[in-house]
Design a protein around this motif. Sequence first.
Motif, PDB file in Angstrom:
ATOM      1  N   ASP A   1     -24.394 -33.922 -50.308  1.00  0.00           N
ATOM      2  CA  ASP A   1     -23.389 -32.750 -50.471  1.00  0.00           C
ATOM      3  C   ASP A   1     -22.260 -33.397 -51.330  1.00  0.00           C
ATOM      4  O   ASP A   1     -21.797 -33.035 -52.198  1.00  0.00           O
ATOM      5  CB  ASP A   1     -22.796 -32.566 -49.116  1.00  0.00           C
TER       6      ASP A   1
ATOM      7  N   ARG B   1      -9.730 -27.347 -44.195  1.00  0.00           N
ATOM      8  CA  ARG B   1      -9.892 -25.976 -43.562  1.00  0.00           C
ATOM      9  C   ARG B   1     -11.226 -25.625 -43.090  1.00  0.00           C
ATOM     10  O   ARG B   1     -11.434 -24.756 -42.224  1.00  0.00           O
ATOM     11  CB  ARG B   1      -9.647 -25.003 -45.035  1.00  0.00           C
ATOM     12  N   ALA B   2     -12.343 -26.053 -43.636  1.00  0.00           N
ATOM     13  CA  ALA B   2     -13.774 -25.671 -43.152  1.00  0.00           C
ATOM     14  C   ALA B   2     -13.662 -26.284 -41.776  1.00  0.00           C
ATOM     15  O   ALA B   2     -14.315 -25.594 -40.851  1.00  0.00           O
ATOM     16  CB  ALA B   2     -14.909 -26.652 -44.203  1.00  0.00           C
ATOM     17  N   MET B   3     -13.554 -27.444 -41.543  1.00  0.00           N
ATOM     18  CA  MET B   3     -13.603 -27.927 -40.141  1.00  0.00           C
ATOM     19  C   MET B   3     -12.553 -27.145 -39.236  1.00  0.00           C
ATOM     20  O   MET B   3     -13.227 -26.848 -38.175  1.00  0.00           O
ATOM     21  CB  MET B   3     -12.935 -29.276 -40.210  1.00  0.00           C
ATOM     22  N   GLU B   4     -11.497 -26.684 -39.534  1.00  0.00           N
ATOM     23  CA  GLU B   4     -10.653 -25.783 -38.539  1.00  0.00           C
ATOM     24  C   GLU B   4     -11.563 -24.701 -38.403  1.00  0.00           C
ATOM     25  O   GLU B   4     -11.673 -24.131 -37.018  1.00  0.00           O
ATOM     26  CB  GLU B   4      -9.412 -25.479 -39.412  1.00  0.00           C
ATOM     27  N   ALA B   5     -11.902 -23.957 -39.460  1.00  0.00           N
ATOM     28  CA  ALA B   5     -12.851 -22.563 -39.232  1.00  0.00           C
ATOM     29  C   ALA B   5     -14.066 -22.846 -38.259  1.00  0.00           C
ATOM     30  O   ALA B   5     -14.463 -22.029 -37.330  1.00  0.00           O
ATOM     31  CB  ALA B   5     -13.105 -22.018 -40.610  1.00  0.00           C
ATOM     32  N   ARG B   6     -14.650 -23.964 -38.647  1.00  0.00           N
ATOM     33  CA  ARG B   6     -15.828 -24.172 -37.862  1.00  0.00           C
ATOM     34  C   ARG B   6     -15.969 -24.664 -36.458  1.00  0.00           C
ATOM     35  O   ARG B   6     -16.587 -24.070 -35.457  1.00  0.00           O
ATOM     36  CB  ARG B   6     -16.674 -25.281 -38.577  1.00  0.00           C
ATOM     37  N   VAL B   7     -14.915 -25.377 -36.475  1.00  0.00           N
ATOM     38  CA  VAL B   7     -14.611 -25.870 -34.631  1.00  0.00           C
ATOM     39  C   VAL B   7     -14.047 -24.763 -33.920  1.00  0.00           C
ATOM     40  O   VAL B   7     -14.213 -24.219 -32.561  1.00  0.00           O
ATOM     41  CB  VAL B   7     -13.310 -26.929 -34.704  1.00  0.00           C
ATOM     42  N   GLN B   8     -13.155 -23.859 -34.434  1.00  0.00           N
ATOM     43  CA  GLN B   8     -12.851 -22.519 -33.631  1.00  0.00           C
ATOM     44  C   GLN B   8     -13.789 -21.737 -33.513  1.00  0.00           C
ATOM     45  O   GLN B   8     -13.840 -21.137 -32.385  1.00  0.00           O
ATOM     46  CB  GLN B   8     -11.534 -21.964 -34.845  1.00  0.00           C
ATOM     47  N   GLN B   9     -14.739 -21.641 -34.774  1.00  0.00           N
ATOM     48  CA  GLN B   9     -15.794 -20.739 -34.242  1.00  0.00           C
ATOM     49  C   GLN B   9     -16.599 -20.906 -33.186  1.00  0.00           C
ATOM     50  O   GLN B   9     -17.304 -20.526 -32.173  1.00  0.00           O
ATOM     51  CB  GLN B   9     -16.723 -20.552 -35.512  1.00  0.00           C
ATOM     52  N   ALA B  10     -16.916 -22.525 -33.300  1.00  0.00           N
ATOM     53  CA  ALA B  10     -17.685 -23.211 -32.346  1.00  0.00           C
ATOM     54  C   ALA B  10     -17.374 -23.049 -30.842  1.00  0.00           C
ATOM     55  O   ALA B  10     -17.932 -22.760 -29.789  1.00  0.00           O
ATOM     56  CB  ALA B  10     -18.288 -24.555 -32.533  1.00  0.00           C
TER      57      ALA B  10
ATOM     58  N   GLU C   1     -17.621 -19.314 -29.542  1.00  0.00           N
ATOM     59  CA  GLU C   1     -18.818 -19.005 -28.940  1.00  0.00           C
ATOM     60  C   GLU C   1     -19.315 -19.489 -27.662  1.00  0.00           C
ATOM     61  O   GLU C   1     -20.039 -19.040 -26.869  1.00  0.00           O
ATOM     62  CB  GLU C   1     -19.825 -19.326 -30.081  1.00  0.00           C
TER      63      GLU C   1
END
Length: 248
Positions: A172, A225-234, A237
């Motif tokens: 990446d 920002r990406a980590m904030e969004a992914r952690v909140q989503q995880a 769920e």
Amino acid sequence: MADYRIDDLARAAGTTVRNVRAYQDRGLLPPPRLRGRVGYYDDSHLARLRLIGQLLARGYTLAVIKELLLAWEHGRDVSEVLGLEKVLTDPWSEELPGQVTVEELVASFGKGLAEEEIGPLLERATALGLIEPEGDRYRVPSPRLLHVGAELVAAGIPVAAVLDVAERIRDDCEVIADRFVSLVGEHVFARMDGPGGDLAPAELAALVRRMRPLVKTVVEPFIARAMEARVQQALGERMEVIREHLGP
């Protein structure tokens, strides 16, 4: 400006004390400043050593390198060209490499692994550039990366999975680097092409220097920002499972 003893200088430049002394004897490297009987080198010596190493890797002989360095010191045009060469070959991280033994690697990453599993994992870590064989030890280009891996393994993630994600992140990052270089190449480097090119080597060197902090400035907010969004989503769920663990 940092001060280095000769062994620290050699380690920072990725070379040996013997090479430092040989370059100094040949006039490729200025002598250190003496404090009593101890010689101290500075960042200019480190930059010169890194440049010598890069020129050697490109096939230049020590005799040619000496002539180029002398011209660099006395001639503006050659100085600009070699100044650009130095900027392009300088590492983009100020992190100093480290060393580690096989036993230390096994202690951090190999707990619970069968002996026959350790060799292939070391080979894979070497292929990824995380470690480099150096005598009876391994050179560690980025101790911070190795520390992150050790923390992930300590958290219960299998070392093979850590290497999997390290490979993906490396790929990446290569894509990100390609995008930055393509952007600058399309809009800036092109100004050097052709007889009417108006971008001097010194200007290009200054541009590359400015890019170094810009890359980190751009990447860090996006990954945050990406980590904030992914952690909140995880977490969202798995909220029911989390509630069950918390109890009534």
